[in-house]
Structures are given as structure tokens and as C-alpha cells.
Motif scaffolding. Structure first.
Motif, PDB file in Angstrom:
ATOM      1  N   ASP A 284       0.867  -1.185   0.000  1.00 24.90           N
ATOM      2  CA  ASP A 284       0.000   0.000   0.000  1.00 24.90           C
ATOM      3  C   ASP A 284       0.898   1.228   0.000  1.00 24.90           C
ATOM      4  O   ASP A 284       1.111   1.863   1.025  1.00 24.90           O
ATOM      5  N   SER A 285       1.456   1.553  -1.175  1.00 23.47           N
ATOM      6  CA  SER A 285       2.490   2.583  -1.225  1.00 23.47           C
ATOM      7  C   SER A 285       2.165   3.658  -2.253  1.00 23.47           C
ATOM      8  O   SER A 285       1.406   3.439  -3.199  1.00 23.47           O
ATOM      9  N   ARG A 286       2.784   4.798  -2.046  1.00 29.29           N
ATOM     10  CA  ARG A 286       2.766   5.894  -3.010  1.00 29.29           C
ATOM     11  C   ARG A 286       4.189   6.454  -3.077  1.00 29.29           C
ATOM     12  O   ARG A 286       4.960   6.315  -2.115  1.00 29.29           O
ATOM     13  N   LEU A 287       4.516   7.065  -4.204  1.00 23.66           N
ATOM     14  CA  LEU A 287       5.904   7.463  -4.463  1.00 23.66           C
ATOM     15  C   LEU A 287       6.001   8.953  -4.725  1.00 23.66           C
ATOM     16  O   LEU A 287       5.235   9.495  -5.529  1.00 23.66           O
ATOM     17  N   LEU A 288       6.941   9.591  -4.035  1.00 22.60           N
ATOM     18  CA  LEU A 288       7.307  10.981  -4.306  1.00 22.60           C
ATOM     19  C   LEU A 288       8.746  11.001  -4.794  1.00 22.60           C
ATOM     20  O   LEU A 288       9.653  10.580  -4.073  1.00 22.60           O
ATOM     21  N   THR A 289       8.955  11.477  -6.010  1.00 18.49           N
ATOM     22  CA  THR A 289      10.300  11.620  -6.571  1.00 18.49           C
ATOM     23  C   THR A 289      10.632  13.104  -6.662  1.00 18.49           C
ATOM     24  O   THR A 289       9.888  13.872  -7.283  1.00 18.49           O
ATOM     25  N   LEU A 290      11.730  13.509  -6.055  1.00 20.00           N
ATOM     26  CA  LEU A 290      12.162  14.901  -6.063  1.00 20.00           C
ATOM     27  C   LEU A 290      13.383  15.026  -6.970  1.00 20.00           C
ATOM     28  O   LEU A 290      14.446  14.467  -6.679  1.00 20.00           O
ATOM     29  N   LEU A 291      13.229  15.755  -8.065  1.00 24.87           N
ATOM     30  CA  LEU A 291      14.251  15.784  -9.111  1.00 24.87           C
ATOM     31  C   LEU A 291      15.535  16.464  -8.664  1.00 24.87           C
ATOM     32  O   LEU A 291      16.615  16.114  -9.145  1.00 24.87           O
ATOM     33  N   GLU A 292      15.451  17.416  -7.758  1.00 26.87           N
ATOM     34  CA  GLU A 292      16.637  18.164  -7.348  1.00 26.87           C
ATOM     35  C   GLU A 292      17.261  17.650  -6.053  1.00 26.87           C
ATOM     36  O   GLU A 292      18.308  18.124  -5.643  1.00 26.87           O
ATOM     37  N   ALA A 293      16.611  16.683  -5.416  1.00 27.92           N
ATOM     38  CA  ALA A 293      17.066  16.231  -4.099  1.00 27.92           C
ATOM     39  C   ALA A 293      18.065  15.089  -4.216  1.00 27.92           C
ATOM     40  O   ALA A 293      18.116  14.367  -5.220  1.00 27.92           O
ATOM     41  N   GLY A 294      18.841  14.924  -3.149  1.00 28.93           N
ATOM     42  CA  GLY A 294      19.763  13.815  -3.043  1.00 28.93           C
ATOM     43  C   GLY A 294      19.285  12.803  -2.026  1.00 28.93           C
ATOM     44  O   GLY A 294      18.151  12.337  -2.102  1.00 28.93           O
ATOM     45  N   HIS A 295      20.137  12.505  -1.035  1.00 34.33           N
ATOM     46  CA  HIS A 295      19.882  11.417  -0.107  1.00 34.33           C
ATOM     47  C   HIS A 295      19.055  11.823   1.112  1.00 34.33           C
ATOM     48  O   HIS A 295      18.547  10.961   1.809  1.00 34.33           O
ATOM     49  N   VAL A 296      18.935  13.114   1.381  1.00 38.69           N
ATOM     50  CA  VAL A 296      18.275  13.568   2.615  1.00 38.69           C
ATOM     51  C   VAL A 296      17.176  14.564   2.249  1.00 38.69           C
ATOM     52  O   VAL A 296      17.217  15.736   2.635  1.00 38.69           O
ATOM     53  N   ALA A 297      16.178  14.101   1.523  1.00 42.50           N
ATOM     54  CA  ALA A 297      15.121  14.979   1.019  1.00 42.50           C
ATOM     55  C   ALA A 297      14.408  15.727   2.136  1.00 42.50           C
ATOM     56  O   ALA A 297      13.937  16.855   1.939  1.00 42.50           O
TER      57      ALA A 297
END
Length: 328
Positions: A284-297
């Protein structure tokens, strides 16, 4: 590596931290003694009574301070606490010297059992993501939702930029690195860490950089600093090799809690490629992808992570209302 067993709930003694501690305005810090370990707990008073509890768990080399910005952003939504795991931040090493993912998960469970705050909205970054995945799998009663920021789940082909961190697990290499870099200034060490962890280190303010330098300098004076780093890195690698029911991917499939996955496209430690596999593993998941972020969003873009969590919170509340039995 042993499995995790429920621990006996105990009263939580509160004692002052053993060293002067840095806290952001509005935060408090306390030490919590548990069987075999002492945690440091950073908290921010909830904006109003009755908000649901949340618990934040940092990654390798991190501390509860990594969550300060996100806790502030979510102060109107949750009653938040962030841990310094044993050996990190202001918490002393564990009594038994066990730095495995299982041991850290056991400590988190003991804290939740003893504090009576569960079930909580549980957050984890990097190594902390692996820890809370294990907690959610074996103690679903303690977890309302799960938010994972670049979780350290096993990769068959890690990125080249992640290899040096993995090599910290090799016995003796951490001590060798410490000797080879003994002339490095805290400023240089901090720049190296930020370059590895941030998608764009230039986003760190001068004030934030100065605080990071002071914290790194403090940690370098701890006699157990390098040992904790090396043995915790070994704990991650050991967890990657486990198969069967103790496999982290197998345990991800057992997680029942609604899960928010946050990945940075510029992450040099956890590949963005793992986002697709994680989305399939957590049921039961959803995904947030941050294009400018690295390892510590949660440090690089806390507002974006907070918005995504609020959406999860709202959707979870709606689902609970729909599934509730009719009244009357």
C-alpha cells in the motif's frame, strides 16, 4: 542475527543529556534509558492537543537533528519525536556493542513499548529506513503509516558513488581512513559529507554549514565515533545478505501500513532505480520523486515531503472513516 521479540514495557526514566546539546528553538532534548541502551529523544511540542504521535529515525552518520525541519513543518499535523540511535548524536553506544539493523529495530520497538505512544506515524531515512521497515513488518500494531526517505534496502548493483560508504563495513578500513584524513579540517569533512548527501550542496545556508561543522567537530572528539560508523555500516551490509523471512525485501512485502516512499533523483547513495522495486514491494504505497534532491530529502525539501505526508494522512483518515462500522 536474532529475530526481534516484543519487549516488556517499562517506565521511561528521563535524565538530562550527559553533554551540552544543540536544540533548535521550540525543541527539547531528553535521555531515555532502555534495557541495554540509552536514546536521546528530540521533540517539538504539538501545535494543539490530540495530534497523532510520530517518530523519526535517522540514517548512518546522522542524528535526530536531521529531522528538525520536517518536524517543524509538520507541527500542525503530528506530535513528533526524533531519536538519536545508540552511538549517534548525543546517545552513548549500546551496552552490547550490537549495531545491526535488527538491534536498532529492537531499540525502536522497546522505546515505543515503554513510552506507550504507539501506534505512530513512523519515518526513516537511509539506514533508519531499513530499521523502521523491520519494525513495521514485525510489529504492525505500533505503526499507523510508514514514510521512507531513501531507505537503505538491498541493491544488487549499487551506484559507484555509494561504494566508498559500503567499504566502511570492511574491518580496518574506517581506522585507516581516520588516519589518512587526520589532517582534514572539520570544514573539509563537512563539505565532503554535504557533497555526497545533498543533490545541490549550495542550498545549504552559511548558518546551516556552520552548525554542521560544529556538530562534526563535536562528534570527532567522541572516542567511539569511528567505531560506531564502521560497525553500523557493517550492520547494513550484513542485513543485505540475509535471506528468507529476515530479508529486508521480504519484510517490506509484509508491511501493512500505508507507505510513502521518497526518493531523490540526485541521490548518490540509494539509486533512484530502487524506487520502482520499492513501490512494488510495499503493498500500500505511493511514491514521491524529487528531481533536485539527493539522499536527505527531508532536509533538502522539507516542505515537499510534508505536503506528501499530509496527503497520505488525509487519505488514510478518509479510508478509516469508510471502513468504520456504522453507528446506531
Amino acid at each position: 542475527m536474532s529475530s526481534i521479540e516484543p519487549s516488556d514495557a517499562r517506565a521511561v526514566p528521563v535524565v538530562p543529556p550527559t553533554r551540552p546539546a544543540r536544540v533548535a528553538p521550540g525543541e527539547t532534548l531528553r535521555s531515555v534509558a532502555l534495557p541495554g541502551a540509552t536514546l536521546t529523544v528530540r521533540s517539538r511540542p504539538a501545535a494543539r492537543p490530540g495530534l497523532p504521535p510520530a517518530l523519526f529515525v535517522h540514517g548512518l552518520g546522522g542524528s535526530s537533528q536531521n529531522w528538525s525541519q520536517l518536524m517543524e513543518a509538520l507541527a500542525d499535523d503530528v506530535d513528533g519525536e526524533a531519536l538519536d540511535l545508540p552511538g549517534f548524536g548525543y546517545a552513548p553506544p549500546p551496552d552490547d556493542g550490537d549495531y545491526s539493523i535488527t538491534a536498532y529495530a529492537r531499540v525502536v520497538i522497546r522505546h515505543l513499548d515503554a513510552s506507550g505512544r504507539g501506534p505512530v506515524h513512523l519515518f526513516g531515512n537511509s539506514m533508519g529506513g531499513a530499521v523502521v521497515t523491520r519494525v513495521a513488518a514485525v510489529r504492525p500494531d505500533l505503526v499507523r503509516t510508514l514514510t521512507l526517505v531513501s531507505p537503505a534496502l538491498p541493491e544488487l548493483r549499487p551506484q559507484r558513488s555509494a561504494v566508498p560508504t559500503g567499504l566502511m563495513a570492511v574491518p580496518g578500513l574506517v581506522s585507516l581512513f581516520a588516519r589518512m584524513t587526520r589532517d582534514w579540517t572539520p570544514e573539509r569533512r563537512t563539505r565532503e559529507v554535504l557533497a555526497l548527501c545533498y543533490g545541490d550542496p549550495a542550498r545549504v545556508t552559511p548558518e546551516g554549514f556552520a552548525l554542521a561543522v560544529a556538530e562534526y567537530e563535536r562528534r570527532l572528539q567522541l572516542p567511539y565515533f569511528w567505531e560506531v560508523m564502521g560497525r553500523s555500516a557493517r550492520g547494513i551490509v550484513d542485513a543485505y545478505t540475509l535471506g528468507g523471512q529476515h530479508s529486508l525485501w521480504r519484510q517490506a512485502e509484509r508491511v501493512l501500513a500505508p507507505t510513502l516512499l521518497v526518493y531523490g533523483a540526485r541521490d548518490q547513495l540509494v539509486s533512484i532505480r530502487m524506487a520502482r522495486r520499492a513501490s512494488k514491494a510495499f503493498r500500500d504505497s505511493r511514491l514521491l520523486t524529487l528531481l533536485e534532491a539527493g539522499h536527505v530529502a527531508m532536509m533538502e525539501d522539507p516542505d515537499a515531503v510534508a505536503r506528501a505526508f499530509r496527503e497520505l494522512l488525509a487519505d488514510t483518515a478518509t479510508t478509516s472513516e469508510r471502513s468504520a462500522p456504522p453507528r446506531g
